[in-house]
Design an enzyme around this catalytic site. Sequence first.
Site, PDB file in Angstrom:
ATOM      1  N   TRP A 113     -73.217  43.657  29.538  1.00 26.65           N
ATOM      2  CA  TRP A 113     -74.239  44.150  30.471  1.00 26.65           C
ATOM      3  C   TRP A 113     -73.839  45.474  31.085  1.00 26.65           C
ATOM      4  CZ3 TRP A 113     -78.815  42.770  29.539  1.00 26.65           C
ATOM      5  CH2 TRP A 113     -79.086  41.502  29.025  1.00 26.65           C
ATOM      6  N   ASP A 115     -74.687  45.139  39.807  1.00 26.89           N
ATOM      7  CA  ASP A 115     -75.622  44.265  39.108  1.00 26.89           C
ATOM      8  C   ASP A 115     -75.121  42.839  39.329  1.00 26.89           C
ATOM      9  OD1 ASP A 115     -77.064  42.717  37.365  1.00 26.89           O
ATOM     10  OD2 ASP A 115     -76.487  43.800  35.543  1.00 26.89           O
ATOM     11  N   LYS A 143     -81.752  33.608  37.152  1.00 22.77           N
ATOM     12  CA  LYS A 143     -80.556  32.761  37.069  1.00 22.77           C
ATOM     13  C   LYS A 143     -80.387  31.998  38.381  1.00 22.77           C
ATOM     14  CE  LYS A 143     -78.925  36.207  33.925  1.00 22.77           C
ATOM     15  NZ  LYS A 143     -79.560  35.828  32.733  1.00 22.77           N
TER      16      LYS A 143
HETATM   17  C1  LIG Z   1     -75.573  40.598  34.271  1.00 20.61           C
HETATM   18  C2  LIG Z   1     -76.936  40.849  33.715  1.00 20.61           C
HETATM   19  N1  LIG Z   1     -77.505  42.056  33.886  1.00 20.61           N
HETATM   20  C3  LIG Z   1     -78.727  42.330  33.412  1.00 20.61           C
HETATM   21  C4  LIG Z   1     -79.454  41.403  32.709  1.00 20.61           C
HETATM   22  C5  LIG Z   1     -80.805  41.780  32.175  1.00 20.61           C
HETATM   23  O1  LIG Z   1     -81.764  41.220  32.969  1.00 20.61           O
HETATM   24  P1  LIG Z   1     -83.321  41.309  32.649  1.00 20.61           P
HETATM   25  O2  LIG Z   1     -83.579  40.429  31.481  1.00 20.61           O
HETATM   26  O3  LIG Z   1     -83.943  40.827  33.931  1.00 20.61           O
HETATM   27  O4  LIG Z   1     -83.645  42.730  32.365  1.00 20.61           O
HETATM   28  C6  LIG Z   1     -78.923  40.130  32.513  1.00 20.61           C
HETATM   29  C7  LIG Z   1     -79.701  39.117  31.777  1.00 20.61           C
HETATM   30  O5  LIG Z   1     -79.234  38.162  31.255  1.00 20.61           O
HETATM   31  C8  LIG Z   1     -77.632  39.858  33.020  1.00 20.61           C
HETATM   32  O6  LIG Z   1     -77.074  38.652  32.826  1.00 20.61           O
END
Ligand SMILES: Cc1ncc(COP(=O)(O)O)c(C=O)c1O
Length: 362
Positions: free
Chosen positions: A103, A173, A197
């Site tokens: 991520w 994040d 989540k």
């Molecule tokens: C740590 C993290 N950041 C970003 C995301 C991406 O999120 P979204 O699907 O809401 O764009 C996720 C999704 O699993 C994640 O676990």
Amino acid sequence: MAKRAYNFNAGPAALPLEVLQKAQEELVEYQGIGMSIMEISHRSPHYEKVNQETQDLLKELFAIPEGYQVLFLQGGASTQFAMIPMNFLKPGKVGSYVMTGAWAEKALKEAQLFGETSVAASSEASKFMKIPDLSEIKIDPNAAYLHLTSNETIEGAQFQSYPDTGDVPLIADMSSDILCRPVDVSKFAMIYAGAQKNLGPSGVTVVIVKEDFLKDLPKNLPTMLRYEIQAKNNSLYNTPPVYSVYMVNLVLKWIKEQGGLAVIEQRNIEKTNLIYDTIDQSGGFYRGPVDKGSRSTMNITFRLQTEELENQFIKESEKQGFVGLKGHRSVGGLRASTYNAVPFEACKALADFMVDFQQRNS
Ligand SMILES: Cc1ncc(COP(=O)(O)O)c(C=O)c1O
């Protein structure tokens, strides 16, 4: 009584049963108004109350200090990956990123589309199986911000504490571990999380941002992608994801009823200890690849000796009512996501299943 699976999905993920039941109760007629919350204007007093109350609950539970605003945006955490550099990465400055896994890589890649970036620290050499020590993080005085990913959902590695970045704004994040424990929010200029989540269903992204950080931002951006506009309009510039925010409201009330984040944190530790202990006491039958000091209380990743055995584990676990234990396709192996709403009983059942599986296969 509904038959509920042992839900270890990585996201969208388990929601508290009480929340789903409350939503069901209010689905057709919301609080005596003769309609569903989904059927009314987002400018109605009923939704304005949900919007305000949800912000207030988050401020209370997460102990958000004065001077911060809570926003409800759309486009997922992935849109934040772009909005952050678009808004904050000014010419001559550097967007600095701590590389901890898949991520963090996506966040960095998006920033590279907009300006200069740098890597403040990286655990790539250990295949992201360890969060860099705080002392390894180089704070670039010319950084527009330092961005970190508090919990890497795919690898299963989590920051245990956060760096002091001085005058450099810290952005996190927290998509996969927000509200899993108390955090000193005052260290951060901005925290963001896709809701799906620990906060509720998908469809809303929660942004907690320091008001001072929103000063002097560029105006030549698409309106919807300007934090300043979203903040000025109290997240009501356009039609918000009403139902998702309503669900977040119910989840926050549930957290409050549980006793708040200190209780939630303790429960998360107890839940995950059950599974990590099973791994550690298996004599090598199960292997936790993540460094012990970086283990996540939200996503427990583990391996068996062979892929065949891993596939057999998944198949058998599914037959016994466990869902979502397959690791992310990019890393393989197994992963149990143990978000706030995953009950202790589900983790106990998984630990018992793991012991039983080992006995039958070694
Ligand atoms: C740590 C993290 N950041 C970003 C995301 C991406 O999120 P979204 O699907 O809401 O764009 C996720 C999704 O699993 C994640 O676990």
